[in-house]
Design a protein around this motif. Structure first.
Motif, short mmCIF file in Angstrom:
data_model
loop_
_atom_site.label_atom_id
_atom_site.label_comp_id
_atom_site.label_asym_id
_atom_site.label_seq_id
_atom_site.Cartn_x
_atom_site.Cartn_y
_atom_site.Cartn_z
N GLU A 84 0.92 -1.24 -0.01
CA GLU A 84 -0.10 0.10 0.03
C GLU A 84 0.77 1.19 0.07
O GLU A 84 0.42 2.16 -0.71
CB GLU A 84 -1.07 -0.01 1.15
N ARG A 87 2.19 1.66 -3.53
CA ARG A 87 1.23 2.16 -4.49
C ARG A 87 0.84 3.51 -4.29
O ARG A 87 0.61 4.22 -5.19
CB ARG A 87 -0.12 1.21 -4.13
N ALA A 90 3.13 5.55 -6.48
CA ALA A 90 3.04 5.13 -7.93
C ALA A 90 2.79 6.21 -8.62
O ALA A 90 3.09 6.52 -9.84
CB ALA A 90 2.14 3.86 -8.23
N GLU A 119 -0.23 0.78 -10.40
CA GLU A 119 -0.61 0.41 -9.12
C GLU A 119 -1.25 -0.97 -9.24
O GLU A 119 -1.02 -1.80 -8.07
CB GLU A 119 -1.95 1.41 -8.60
N ILE A 122 1.83 -3.46 -8.74
CA ILE A 122 2.27 -3.45 -7.57
C ILE A 122 1.38 -4.34 -6.55
O ILE A 122 1.88 -5.09 -5.70
CB ILE A 122 2.49 -2.24 -7.00
N MET A 123 0.21 -4.07 -6.76
CA MET A 123 -0.99 -4.66 -5.58
C MET A 123 -1.18 -6.26 -6.02
O MET A 123 -0.89 -7.07 -5.44
CB MET A 123 -2.22 -4.11 -5.68
#
Length: 144
Positions: A84, A87, A90, A119, A122-123
């Motif tokens: 998080e 993100r 980002a 994002e 990444i997640m």
């Protein structure tokens, strides 16, 4: 309580697998995915609930067969918070020094897609890492 912990652990694995797959495919296709964000939030809620239940089990005197279970049980929570944080930055990394308002509408949409794609990447990766950690936690729990 241990049965609930096991059931939430199975849900955690399922939600992270689904979010990893949906997010990964959307990222590869350079598309946004609304279902990904719902799956991600469900996966994160499962991680939090699982850590909470695990803590309650420890406080109640329950111990897993392998002490590595503690590490594999708490690391998904850490990974979730770190992801998080990554993100959140980002958009700034994608924008750089660029003035968003000076871009054409097509340029703004292209940049917005690039931000969402970054994002999601990444997640989605964080969901893959959490999936691996949850599978390792399950293997050290003594329940299987």
């Amino acid at each position: 309580m241990a049965e609930v912990h096991l059931a939430v652990g199975c849900a955690l694995i399922a939600f992270n697998l689904a979010a990893f797959a949906v997010g990964g495919v959307a990222w590869l296709r350079s598309r946004s995915s609304i279902p990904f964000w719902y799956l991600l939030r469900a996966a994160q809620a499962a991680v939090f609930l699982q850590a909470l239940l695990g803590g309650l089990l420890v406080l109640g005197g329950h111990e897993p067969d392998d002490s590595l279970h503690y590490l594999y049980g708490i690391l998904p929570l850490v990974v979730s918070f770190l992801a998080e944080g990554a993100r959140a930055g980002a958009a700034q990394r994608e924008l750089g020094e660029l003035d968003f308002e000076s871009l054409s509408e097509d340029g703004q949409q292209s940049l917005a897609l690039a931000i969402v794609r970054r994002e999601m990447g990444i997640m989605a990766v964080s969901c893959g890492v959490i999936l691996f950690l949850a599978l390792r936690a399950a293997s050290t729990s003594g329940a299987f």
